[in-house]
Design a protein around this motif. Structure first.
Motif, short mmCIF file in Angstrom:
data_model
loop_
_atom_site.label_atom_id
_atom_site.label_comp_id
_atom_site.label_asym_id
_atom_site.label_seq_id
_atom_site.Cartn_x
_atom_site.Cartn_y
_atom_site.Cartn_z
N ASN A 41 36.61 24.04 35.47
CA ASN A 41 37.78 23.87 34.61
C ASN A 41 38.34 25.25 34.32
O ASN A 41 37.75 26.04 33.58
N GLU A 43 41.11 26.14 32.75
CA GLU A 43 41.66 26.33 31.42
C GLU A 43 40.58 26.67 30.39
O GLU A 43 40.79 27.49 29.51
N GLU A 44 39.43 26.03 30.54
CA GLU A 44 38.34 26.24 29.60
C GLU A 44 37.29 27.23 30.10
O GLU A 44 36.32 27.51 29.41
N LYS A 45 37.50 27.74 31.32
CA LYS A 45 36.56 28.70 31.93
C LYS A 45 35.13 28.14 31.98
O LYS A 45 34.16 28.82 31.67
N TYR A 221 42.88 20.59 41.26
CA TYR A 221 43.95 21.59 41.15
C TYR A 221 44.78 21.65 42.43
O TYR A 221 44.37 21.16 43.48
N ARG A 232 46.63 22.27 37.32
CA ARG A 232 45.92 20.99 37.26
C ARG A 232 46.74 19.88 37.92
O ARG A 232 47.94 19.74 37.66
#
Length: 377
Positions: A41, A43-45, A221, A232
């Protein structure tokens, strides 16, 4: 064996534009290397971890052809049978012919579509899921599109060429899944579970997910060139109906799960635990090159130079063209989000590579990955 170059390659591509990647190598029935890097992910690393479920897209095709070959082994159908013997809507097909000046007209097909044509992508279908007949069945079934209904709808579309005369990547294996349903009597997903994934202990492979599995589904992605980053884009665009069990691109799985299936094919159709899903003779037929010389010009993807096409798989036929370090007879396929199967009975080698990026950089990644694996042995 020294797999440092392979881990370095994974590090390189995940620092480039692929969010995460994982590779698992089995040699002589032992896992000799496994490595993953990157963020599942972005965005959340969140680092990529064990048990992530992904869309394997066209690597479903290997499973579908295996399922249908099991019916060939039982004498339930033959490759040379006309498809219309089982799916009567394919008895009278039309072919779209281009005339001088660019005008097209429809003519009745001379050749029948055979079962073999479904396996080998030579039926004359396209990959146009937006065609009128497909859109109509989506509407008429309220978005369900059972697999059998899909096959009936596709039969209304004109063929691109006379069956058996050319090669074209298409929805052949989606029709093959419907053929399995008609011949066997079970739904395609049930057949797959009962005959292949269940016996092999593959508990994370199927067309639909439980709530627990959905929590493990990896974000998907697509690399955006303008933004110069991956964005995403979840969902499977080939899943055109809630009941459509796409034999061409519908399965979800994990690295640990799907390698069990691939490794059974590496060992002539029998798993490490002695579960036989195909005979050695069927595996040999699967990886035999079925292209004619006329068809070879159609099978022209850059990353598949030196490869022929068998029953749902690429197969290595000419080293001088491929530049591949794998032996002749190495076979497998790949998926739209970038996963790759390497199946090599001669070397007793199985490789399952996974990522989850549409516009997947396959021509760059896959040939390099394959050569690095063989150089590490």
């Amino acid at each position: 064996m020294d797999f440092k170059p392979l881990s370095s390659f994974i590090d390189h591509i995940t620092s480039w534009r692929i969010p995460w990647a994982e590779v698992l190598v089995r040699y002589r029935n032992e896992t000799v290397f496994r490595y993953r890097n990157g963020y599942v992910n972005l965005e959340e690393k969140t680092p990529i971890d064990e048990g992530r479920i992904i869309n394997i897209y066209s690597m479903t095709k290997i499973m579908t052809c295996t399922a249908a070959l099991r019916l060939v082994e039982k004498g339930a159908l033959l490759l040379n049978d006309p498809l219309s013997a089982y799916l009567p809507e394919y008895a009278e097909m039309t072919v779209s012919k281009t005339l001088p000046g660019g005008r097209t007209e429809l003519e009745r097909a001379i050749r029948p579509i055979t079962v073999r044509d479904l396996f080998t992508m030579t039926a004359g279908f396209s990959y146009d899921i937006g065609s009128p007949s497909i859109q109509e069945v989506v509407k008429s079934t309220n978005g369900k599109v059972p697999t059998r209904a899909f096959a009936k709808a596709l039969a209304k579309e004109p063929l691109l060429f006379e069956p058996g005369t050319r090669w074209s990547y298409s929805m052949c294996h989606d029709v093959l899944a419907a053929l399995v349903e008609v011949v066997d009597g079970r739904s395609f997903g049930t057949y797959i579970r009962d005959e292949i994934t269940g016996p092999l202990g593959m508990h994370d492979t199927g067309f639909d997910l439980s709530d627990e599995q959905r929590n493990r589904l990896a974000p998907q992605y697509e690399y955006n060139e303008e933004l110069n980053r991956a964005v995403r884009r979840d969902g499977n665009g080939f899943r055109i109906g809630t009941e459509f069990e796409s034999g061409g691109a519908g399965l979800l799985s994990t690295v640990s799960d799907y390698v069990l299936f691939l490794n059974a094919l590496t060992h002539q159709g029998t798993s490490q635990d002695g579960v036989r899903i195909l005979s050695p003779a069927s595996v040999e037929l699967m990886r035999t090159d079925h292209l004619t010389e006329k068809m070879r010009s159609d099978f022209s993807w850059e990353q598949l130079k030196g490869y022929g096409y068998g029953l749902g798989v690429r197969t290595h036929v000419y080293k001088a063209n491929s530049g591949s370090l794998s032996p002749l007879g190495e076979f497998g396929w790949s998926g739209a989000a970038g996963c790759l199967a390497i199946i090599d009975p001669a070397s007793q080698l199985t490789v399952m590579y996974a990522q989850h990026l549409l516009n997947n950089q396959e021509p760059f990644v896959h040939p390099r990955l394959r050569n690095i694996v063989y150089a590490c042995l």
